[in-house]
Design a protein around this motif. Structure first.
Motif, PDB file in Angstrom:
ATOM      1  N   PRO A  18       0.815  -1.236   0.000  1.00  0.00           N
ATOM      2  CA  PRO A  18       0.000   0.000   0.000  1.00  0.00           C
ATOM      3  C   PRO A  18       0.841   1.275   0.000  1.00  0.00           C
ATOM      4  N   ARG A  19       1.960   1.265   0.676  1.00  0.00           N
ATOM      5  CA  ARG A  19       2.814   2.452   0.652  1.00  0.00           C
ATOM      6  C   ARG A  19       3.438   2.671  -0.724  1.00  0.00           C
ATOM      7  N   LEU A  20       3.818   1.559  -1.397  1.00  0.00           N
ATOM      8  CA  LEU A  20       4.354   1.699  -2.754  1.00  0.00           C
ATOM      9  C   LEU A  20       3.291   2.232  -3.713  1.00  0.00           C
ATOM     10  N   GLU A  21       2.066   1.765  -3.568  1.00  0.00           N
ATOM     11  CA  GLU A  21       0.986   2.274  -4.416  1.00  0.00           C
ATOM     12  C   GLU A  21       0.698   3.743  -4.118  1.00  0.00           C
ATOM     13  N   LEU A  22       0.808   4.156  -2.831  1.00  0.00           N
ATOM     14  CA  LEU A  22       0.638   5.569  -2.491  1.00  0.00           C
ATOM     15  C   LEU A  22       1.767   6.406  -3.100  1.00  0.00           C
ATOM     16  N   GLN A  23       2.961   5.857  -3.114  1.00  0.00           N
ATOM     17  CA  GLN A  23       4.078   6.573  -3.735  1.00  0.00           C
ATOM     18  C   GLN A  23       3.847   6.731  -5.236  1.00  0.00           C
ATOM     19  N   ALA A  24       3.236   5.712  -5.867  1.00  0.00           N
ATOM     20  CA  ALA A  24       2.906   5.829  -7.296  1.00  0.00           C
ATOM     21  C   ALA A  24       1.878   6.925  -7.524  1.00  0.00           C
ATOM     22  N   ALA A  25       0.917   7.058  -6.603  1.00  0.00           N
ATOM     23  CA  ALA A  25      -0.061   8.137  -6.733  1.00  0.00           C
ATOM     24  C   ALA A  25       0.604   9.507  -6.593  1.00  0.00           C
ATOM     25  N   VAL A  26       1.615   9.612  -5.728  1.00  0.00           N
ATOM     26  CA  VAL A  26       2.354  10.866  -5.595  1.00  0.00           C
ATOM     27  C   VAL A  26       3.091  11.189  -6.889  1.00  0.00           C
ATOM     28  N   LEU A  27       3.727  10.171  -7.497  1.00  0.00           N
ATOM     29  CA  LEU A  27       4.421  10.401  -8.771  1.00  0.00           C
ATOM     30  C   LEU A  27       3.445  10.817  -9.858  1.00  0.00           C
ATOM     31  N   GLY A  28       2.254  10.208  -9.864  1.00  0.00           N
ATOM     32  CA  GLY A  28       1.252  10.618 -10.842  1.00  0.00           C
ATOM     33  C   GLY A  28       0.809  12.063 -10.654  1.00  0.00           C
ATOM     34  N   THR A  29       0.678  12.487  -9.389  1.00  0.00           N
ATOM     35  CA  THR A  29       0.311  13.877  -9.105  1.00  0.00           C
ATOM     36  C   THR A  29       1.403  14.834  -9.580  1.00  0.00           C
ATOM     37  N   ARG A  30       2.646  14.502  -9.333  1.00  0.00           N
ATOM     38  CA  ARG A  30       3.747  15.351  -9.781  1.00  0.00           C
ATOM     39  C   ARG A  30       3.813  15.405 -11.296  1.00  0.00           C
ATOM     40  N   LEU A  31       3.547  14.258 -11.961  1.00  0.00           N
ATOM     41  CA  LEU A  31       3.525  14.267 -13.420  1.00  0.00           C
ATOM     42  C   LEU A  31       2.402  15.144 -13.950  1.00  0.00           C
ATOM     43  N   MET A  32       1.244  15.106 -13.290  1.00  0.00           N
ATOM     44  CA  MET A  32       0.132  15.971 -13.677  1.00  0.00           C
ATOM     45  C   MET A  32       0.524  17.448 -13.566  1.00  0.00           C
ATOM     46  N   ASP A  33       1.177  17.819 -12.453  1.00  0.00           N
ATOM     47  CA  ASP A  33       1.600  19.212 -12.279  1.00  0.00           C
ATOM     48  C   ASP A  33       2.591  19.624 -13.371  1.00  0.00           C
ATOM     49  N   ILE A  91      -6.913   8.879   0.605  1.00  0.00           N
ATOM     50  CA  ILE A  91      -7.137  10.203   0.010  1.00  0.00           C
ATOM     51  C   ILE A  91      -8.499  10.753   0.396  1.00  0.00           C
ATOM     52  N   GLY A  92      -9.500   9.908   0.462  1.00  0.00           N
ATOM     53  CA  GLY A  92     -10.855  10.363   0.781  1.00  0.00           C
ATOM     54  C   GLY A  92     -11.178  10.379   2.250  1.00  0.00           C
ATOM     55  N   SER A  93     -10.210  10.102   3.110  1.00  0.00           N
ATOM     56  CA  SER A  93     -10.474  10.088   4.549  1.00  0.00           C
ATOM     57  C   SER A  93     -10.743  11.502   5.047  1.00  0.00           C
ATOM     58  N   THR A  94     -11.511  11.591   6.138  1.00  0.00           N
ATOM     59  CA  THR A  94     -11.831  12.890   6.736  1.00  0.00           C
ATOM     60  C   THR A  94     -11.153  13.106   8.079  1.00  0.00           C
ATOM     61  N   HIS A  95     -10.640  12.063   8.737  1.00  0.00           N
ATOM     62  CA  HIS A  95     -10.058  12.247  10.070  1.00  0.00           C
ATOM     63  C   HIS A  95      -8.588  12.624  10.006  1.00  0.00           C
ATOM     64  N   VAL A 101      -0.282  12.025   1.469  1.00  0.00           N
ATOM     65  CA  VAL A 101      -1.691  12.373   1.209  1.00  0.00           C
ATOM     66  C   VAL A 101      -1.853  13.892   1.164  1.00  0.00           C
ATOM     67  N   ALA A 102      -1.152  14.605   2.050  1.00  0.00           N
ATOM     68  CA  ALA A 102      -1.222  16.060   2.032  1.00  0.00           C
ATOM     69  C   ALA A 102      -0.670  16.630   0.731  1.00  0.00           C
ATOM     70  N   GLU A 103       0.411  16.040   0.199  1.00  0.00           N
ATOM     71  CA  GLU A 103       0.963  16.515  -1.080  1.00  0.00           C
ATOM     72  C   GLU A 103      -0.005  16.261  -2.226  1.00  0.00           C
ATOM     73  N   ILE A 104      -0.693  15.123  -2.175  1.00  0.00           N
ATOM     74  CA  ILE A 104      -1.654  14.820  -3.235  1.00  0.00           C
ATOM     75  C   ILE A 104      -2.820  15.796  -3.210  1.00  0.00           C
ATOM     76  N   LEU A 105      -3.326  16.097  -2.014  1.00  0.00           N
ATOM     77  CA  LEU A 105      -4.494  16.976  -1.901  1.00  0.00           C
ATOM     78  C   LEU A 105      -4.156  18.440  -2.122  1.00  0.00           C
ATOM     79  N   GLU A 106      -2.867  18.797  -2.121  1.00  0.00           N
ATOM     80  CA  GLU A 106      -2.506  20.172  -2.471  1.00  0.00           C
ATOM     81  C   GLU A 106      -2.714  20.461  -3.945  1.00  0.00           C
ATOM     82  N   SER A 107      -2.618  19.431  -4.795  1.00  0.00           N
ATOM     83  CA  SER A 107      -2.734  19.629  -6.244  1.00  0.00           C
ATOM     84  C   SER A 107      -4.013  19.058  -6.826  1.00  0.00           C
ATOM     85  N   THR A 108      -4.675  18.174  -6.126  1.00  0.00           N
ATOM     86  CA  THR A 108      -5.874  17.537  -6.662  1.00  0.00           C
ATOM     87  C   THR A 108      -6.995  17.600  -5.649  1.00  0.00           C
TER      88      THR A 108
END
Length: 460
Positions: A7-22, A48-52, A63-70
């Motif tokens: 799960p952490r590796l998949e989260l890191q892939a989501a971060v790379l995708g966010t940076r590529l989008m930017d 990403i969709g958590s509220t707590h 997660v904070a880096e992802i939500l800054e751009s998306t």
């Protein structure tokens, strides 16, 4: 080696995708109307969709880096079978990497209307009792039983919060702390009628005490309300010590780890900081050459000071006497002469007696400031007490150089001020506030001189 979880590796892939989008948005010249990001990890979508937002540092920062751009709505779930990104990790013999493959053209469902895309709800579905190892454990929780709530973060003073709450008057306020450990287990906690968590005490039968003292409210040491209450009582007790403030707080509240909270409050209190502040001691000046001369006889360089008055009995009345203290600036040996009054003649007699008994003096130092006779009603200068010209003629006739210390630097006379203190301490135990006769006082001065100089009888 410490391996990273899937799960952490998949989260890191989501971060790379966010940076590529930017990067694409920043470098592309075409205005992009909408962006959709895909992942086949339901765990990443849940994070990403958590509220707590009670995640550990690794997950929380990413997660904070992802939500800054998306936004959460931009993330969609793709089934693993339709995920073209997995083709790079599969065996080459089972993967089509031609020009018409999905590796280069994308999944087939992207060419269909958006309504036929995989639904995102499946990625956010979560079992209620599911435990996430990435979540931070919470020991305390604040629960409000009604719809009305006052934000404690808007107040820095407990008194203002109390007045505001009294003015608003909510219909029913319920504060309760739920502790998952054993810190309050020994307090026999219970929730009263209004919903406040209280503790039973050993003084519960003392009906003379108020209800709040017999059953104090239990508060968590981690809550902002607790910090305001502790600061309020600290100021109310006029910044007293820790134990006095704790005793006052526990007449109404029982706060877990109260000493830690109070020490933190005291360390941050500006009033206490001012009280604890100490002026930096000034750098002491160099010693004069008179006190550092190695070759010479005792009392070659001498310091002179007066102290008193001391009361002596003459007939049936008392009179004042002063003591002239001569100290060797090199060896710190002292010589005491009794002065009958503060006259120039008496001073000259004391100097002559000293020279006759202790030998020649090369240099004589004395104070010239207001601290020459400090024990009198009014501190006076040497020149205000004695006739300096007459004493100067007497000293010059004997080949003695007379040096005055700087008036604004009283520390230069520390050599004889310390000796005056030693003699006074000896006389305090011998005189015992009794006015002796002149010859008895002279005997006491000789004894004090012997004790301070360290002259003791050698036993046979």
């Amino acid at each position: 080696m410490r391996t990273m979880s899937i799960p952490r590796l998949e989260l890191q892939a989501a971060v790379l995708g966010t940076r590529l989008m930017d990067t694409v948005k920043r470098e592309h010249s075409v205005a992009i109307s909408d962006i959709v990001l895909w992942t086949d990890s339901k765990t990443v979508l849940r994070w990403i969709g958590s509220t707590h937002r009670r995640y550990k540092q690794f997950v929380g920062n990413r997660v904070a880096e992802i939500l800054e751009s998306t936004k959460v709505a931009q993330w969609r779930w793709v089934p693993t079978a339709d995920n073209a990104a997995d083709d790079a990790t599969r065996s080459q013999c089972h993967v089509d990497l031609s020009q018409k493959s999905r590796w280069l053209g994308g999944p087939a469902f992207l060419r269909q209307p958006a309504g036929s895309w995989p639904q995102p709800e499946a990625g956010f579905k979560r079992v209620p009792d599911d435990n996430d190892e990435e979540e931070m454990p919470s020991e305390f929780s604040l629960v409000a039983a009604n719809d009305f709530c006052i934000s404690l973060q808007r107040f820095s003073s407990y008194s203002r919060l109390l007045r505001t709450t009294a003015w608003v008057r909510p219909r029913r306020t319920c504060w309760s702390d739920r502790h998952s450990g054993s810190d309050i287990r020994g307090l026999a906690p219970y929730i009263d009628g209004p919903g406040v968590l209280r503790a039973y005490g050993r003084v519960d039968a003392a009906l003379c005490l108020p209800y709040s003292a017999r059953r104090p409210i239990i508060l968590s040491h981690k809550h902002s309300l607790t910090e305001m209450i502790v600061h309020h009582f600290h100021a109310k007790m006029k910044h007293q010590n820790v134990d006095a403030t704790i005793a006052e707080i526990r007449t109404r509240f029982w706060i877990t780890k109260l000493r830690r909270v109070l020490r933190k409050t005291i360390s941050a209190c500006n009033v206490c900081k001012l009280h604890r502040a100490r002026a930096a001691p000034p750098i002491m000046g160099p010693l004069p050459k008179d006190r550092l001369e190695a070759n010479g006889w005792p009392f070659k360089n001498t310091g002179l000071d007066y102290f008193g008055p001391l009361l002596v009995k003459v007939s049936r009345h008392t009179e004042k006497r002063w003591v002239a203290l001569f100290t060797c600036l090199t060896t710190r040996a002292i010589h005491l002469e009794l002065a009958h009054d503060l006259s120039t003649d008496s001073c000259i007699i004391a100097i002559r007696n000293f020279v006759c008994r202790r030998g020649p003096v090369h240099r004589l130092r004395s104070d010239n400031g207001k601290n020459f006779i400090g024990a009198d009603r009014e501190a006076r200068r040497f020149g205000d007490v004695f006739e300096s010209e007459r004493i100067q003629r007497e000293l010059s006739g004997r080949g003695i150089e007379w040096v005055f210390n700087c008036p604004v630097n009283p520390s230069e006379g520390g050599g004889w001020e310390r000796m005056v203190q030693c003699v006074k301490k000896v006389l305090r135990y011998t005189l015992k506030e009794i006015a002796p006769r002149d010859h008895v006082l002279v005997s006491f001065l000789i004894e004090a001189e012997n004790i301070v100089n360290g002259y003791h009888e050698v036993p046979p």
